[in-house]
Design a protein around this motif. Sequence first.
Motif, PDB file in Angstrom:
ATOM      1  N   PHE A 238      12.590   3.182  -9.223  1.00 47.69           N
ATOM      2  CA  PHE A 238      12.673   4.564  -8.755  1.00 47.69           C
ATOM      3  C   PHE A 238      11.914   4.721  -7.424  1.00 47.69           C
ATOM      4  O   PHE A 238      12.323   5.482  -6.558  1.00 47.69           O
ATOM      5  N   LYS A 239      10.809   3.995  -7.310  1.00 46.20           N
ATOM      6  CA  LYS A 239       9.993   4.100  -6.095  1.00 46.20           C
ATOM      7  C   LYS A 239      10.772   3.691  -4.856  1.00 46.20           C
ATOM      8  O   LYS A 239      10.501   4.161  -3.760  1.00 46.20           O
ATOM      9  N   THR A 240      11.711   2.769  -5.034  1.00 49.80           N
ATOM     10  CA  THR A 240      12.539   2.340  -3.907  1.00 49.80           C
ATOM     11  C   THR A 240      13.921   3.018  -3.960  1.00 49.80           C
ATOM     12  O   THR A 240      14.879   2.539  -3.360  1.00 49.80           O
ATOM     13  N   LYS A 241      13.999   4.093  -4.718  1.00 49.54           N
ATOM     14  CA  LYS A 241      15.205   4.918  -4.845  1.00 49.54           C
ATOM     15  C   LYS A 241      16.398   4.184  -5.462  1.00 49.54           C
ATOM     16  O   LYS A 241      17.547   4.578  -5.284  1.00 49.54           O
ATOM     17  N   ASN A 242      16.100   3.086  -6.173  1.00 47.10           N
ATOM     18  CA  ASN A 242      17.165   2.397  -6.911  1.00 47.10           C
ATOM     19  C   ASN A 242      17.263   2.996  -8.315  1.00 47.10           C
ATOM     20  O   ASN A 242      16.898   2.366  -9.308  1.00 47.10           O
ATOM     21  N   PHE A 243      17.776   4.231  -8.351  1.00 45.98           N
ATOM     22  CA  PHE A 243      17.771   4.972  -9.619  1.00 45.98           C
ATOM     23  C   PHE A 243      18.707   4.343 -10.645  1.00 45.98           C
ATOM     24  O   PHE A 243      18.375   4.233 -11.825  1.00 45.98           O
ATOM     25  N   CYS A 244      19.880   3.943 -10.172  1.00 50.24           N
ATOM     26  CA  CYS A 244      20.855   3.344 -11.081  1.00 50.24           C
ATOM     27  C   CYS A 244      20.304   2.045 -11.668  1.00 50.24           C
ATOM     28  O   CYS A 244      20.310   1.840 -12.881  1.00 50.24           O
ATOM     29  N   LYS A 245      19.815   1.189 -10.802  1.00 46.81           N
ATOM     30  CA  LYS A 245      19.284  -0.107 -11.242  1.00 46.81           C
ATOM     31  C   LYS A 245      18.109   0.075 -12.199  1.00 46.81           C
ATOM     32  O   LYS A 245      17.993  -0.619 -13.204  1.00 46.81           O
ATOM     33  N   GLY A 246      17.242   1.017 -11.883  1.00 47.20           N
ATOM     34  CA  GLY A 246      16.093   1.304 -12.747  1.00 47.20           C
ATOM     35  C   GLY A 246      16.536   1.696 -14.144  1.00 47.20           C
ATOM     36  O   GLY A 246      16.006   1.202 -15.139  1.00 47.20           O
ATOM     37  N   LEU A 247      17.525   2.581 -14.203  1.00 42.92           N
ATOM     38  CA  LEU A 247      17.982   3.040 -15.517  1.00 42.92           C
ATOM     39  C   LEU A 247      18.725   1.928 -16.261  1.00 42.92           C
ATOM     40  O   LEU A 247      18.530   1.745 -17.458  1.00 42.92           O
ATOM     41  N   GLN A 248      19.557   1.183 -15.524  1.00 41.86           N
ATOM     42  CA  GLN A 248      20.271   0.075 -16.172  1.00 41.86           C
ATOM     43  C   GLN A 248      19.283  -0.908 -16.801  1.00 41.86           C
ATOM     44  O   GLN A 248      19.401  -1.266 -17.965  1.00 41.86           O
ATOM     45  N   GLU A 249      18.326  -1.339 -16.014  1.00 40.47           N
ATOM     46  CA  GLU A 249      17.366  -2.329 -16.517  1.00 40.47           C
ATOM     47  C   GLU A 249      16.508  -1.760 -17.637  1.00 40.47           C
ATOM     48  O   GLU A 249      16.221  -2.437 -18.620  1.00 40.47           O
ATOM     49  N   GLY A 250      16.105  -0.515 -17.458  1.00 37.89           N
ATOM     50  CA  GLY A 250      15.281   0.133 -18.485  1.00 37.89           C
ATOM     51  C   GLY A 250      16.027   0.252 -19.808  1.00 37.89           C
ATOM     52  O   GLY A 250      15.473  -0.042 -20.867  1.00 37.89           O
ATOM     53  N   VAL A 251      17.274   0.669 -19.737  1.00 34.48           N
ATOM     54  CA  VAL A 251      18.072   0.851 -20.954  1.00 34.48           C
ATOM     55  C   VAL A 251      18.303  -0.499 -21.644  1.00 34.48           C
ATOM     56  O   VAL A 251      18.154  -0.617 -22.871  1.00 34.48           O
ATOM     57  N   LEU A 252      18.636  -1.525 -20.868  1.00 36.84           N
ATOM     58  CA  LEU A 252      18.875  -2.850 -21.455  1.00 36.84           C
ATOM     59  C   LEU A 252      17.595  -3.379 -22.107  1.00 36.84           C
ATOM     60  O   LEU A 252      17.618  -3.949 -23.196  1.00 36.84           O
ATOM     61  N   ARG A 253      16.500  -3.161 -21.434  1.00 42.44           N
ATOM     62  CA  ARG A 253      15.223  -3.601 -21.969  1.00 42.44           C
ATOM     63  C   ARG A 253      14.860  -2.846 -23.247  1.00 42.44           C
ATOM     64  O   ARG A 253      14.344  -3.423 -24.208  1.00 42.44           O
ATOM     65  N   ALA A 254      15.132  -1.559 -23.254  1.00 38.25           N
ATOM     66  CA  ALA A 254      14.880  -0.764 -24.463  1.00 38.25           C
ATOM     67  C   ALA A 254      15.722  -1.294 -25.626  1.00 38.25           C
ATOM     68  O   ALA A 254      15.252  -1.350 -26.766  1.00 38.25           O
ATOM     69  N   GLY A 255      16.941  -1.714 -25.337  1.00 37.29           N
ATOM     70  CA  GLY A 255      17.801  -2.303 -26.370  1.00 37.29           C
ATOM     71  C   GLY A 255      17.193  -3.573 -26.933  1.00 37.29           C
ATOM     72  O   GLY A 255      17.170  -3.778 -28.155  1.00 37.29           O
ATOM     73  N   GLU A 256      16.660  -4.413 -26.043  1.00 39.83           N
ATOM     74  CA  GLU A 256      16.002  -5.659 -26.475  1.00 39.83           C
ATOM     75  C   GLU A 256      14.791  -5.345 -27.359  1.00 39.83           C
ATOM     76  O   GLU A 256      14.535  -6.017 -28.352  1.00 39.83           O
ATOM     77  N   GLN A 257      14.049  -4.338 -26.943  1.00 40.62           N
ATOM     78  CA  GLN A 257      12.852  -3.965 -27.712  1.00 40.62           C
ATOM     79  C   GLN A 257      13.230  -3.415 -29.082  1.00 40.62           C
ATOM     80  O   GLN A 257      12.630  -3.761 -30.094  1.00 40.62           O
ATOM     81  N   LEU A 258      14.251  -2.542 -29.090  1.00 40.66           N
ATOM     82  CA  LEU A 258      14.673  -1.923 -30.349  1.00 40.66           C
ATOM     83  C   LEU A 258      15.194  -2.961 -31.332  1.00 40.66           C
ATOM     84  O   LEU A 258      14.999  -2.855 -32.537  1.00 40.66           O
ATOM     85  N   LYS A 259      15.859  -3.982 -30.786  1.00 37.55           N
ATOM     86  CA  LYS A 259      16.455  -5.036 -31.611  1.00 37.55           C
ATOM     87  C   LYS A 259      15.416  -5.684 -32.529  1.00 37.55           C
ATOM     88  O   LYS A 259      15.709  -6.029 -33.660  1.00 37.55           O
ATOM     89  N   GLN A 260      14.186  -5.826 -32.025  1.00 32.99           N
ATOM     90  CA  GLN A 260      13.145  -6.480 -32.824  1.00 32.99           C
ATOM     91  C   GLN A 260      12.807  -5.698 -34.093  1.00 32.99           C
ATOM     92  O   GLN A 260      12.447  -6.271 -35.105  1.00 32.99           O
ATOM     93  N   PHE A 261      12.899  -4.392 -34.006  1.00 31.63           N
ATOM     94  CA  PHE A 261      12.500  -3.556 -35.138  1.00 31.63           C
ATOM     95  C   PHE A 261      13.700  -2.933 -35.853  1.00 31.63           C
ATOM     96  O   PHE A 261      13.623  -2.587 -37.018  1.00 31.63           O
ATOM     97  N   PHE A 262      14.788  -2.782 -35.118  1.00 33.94           N
ATOM     98  CA  PHE A 262      15.988  -2.161 -35.679  1.00 33.94           C
ATOM     99  C   PHE A 262      17.214  -3.017 -35.381  1.00 33.94           C
ATOM    100  O   PHE A 262      18.073  -2.642 -34.577  1.00 33.94           O
TER     101      PHE A 262
END
Length: 145
Positions: free
Chosen positions: A104-128
Motif C-alpha cells: 500500500f505504501k508504494t500504491k500497489n493496492f491490488c498486489k497488496g490485497l492479492q498477496e494478503g488474501v492468499l497469505r490469509a488463506g495459507e494461514q487459515l488452512k492450518q487451523f481450518f
Amino acid sequence: MSLTEDFLTQAEEQKVVEAILTAEKQTSGEIRVHIEEHSDVEVIKRAQQIFYQLEMQNTSARNGVLFYIGVRDRSFAIIGDSGIDQVVPADFWECTKDVVIQHFKTKNFCKGLQEGVLRAGEQLKQFFPVTGENRDELPNEITRS
Ligand code: CA
C-alpha cells in the motif's frame, strides 16, 4: 469516480476476487474485502461494524475474515471471527497486515490485497482445513461504502 472506485480498477478488483477464490479452496474459512471512503470510528471498531453489517458471522465455524480499508483515512485492518480468535495467537494477522501495508505504501493496492488474501488463506488452512464439501458461505465480491 469516487475514491473507493479509484482504489481498484475493475480488472484489479477481479484479480482480488480470484485471490479470494484461490485462498478459499484451501480452507473452510471465508474472506471478504470492504473498501470505505471514510469513517470517524476507530479502524478496528469500524471493521467490526462492517463485519456484522455484511453478516459475516453467518459461517458454521465462525471463521470469516474481513480485510477493511479506509481510503481517505489511510486505515487498514484484518479481523477474524470468534472461531478464529479462539485458536490462533493474538498476533496471527500481523505478518499478513505488514505485507499488505508494504504494498500500500508504494500504491500497489491490488498486489497488496492479492498477496494478503492468499497469505490469509495459507494461514487459515492450518487451523481450518477443508473437510467435506467446503461450501462458499459468504460472497466473494468486494463491497464498498
Ligand atoms: Ca467466499
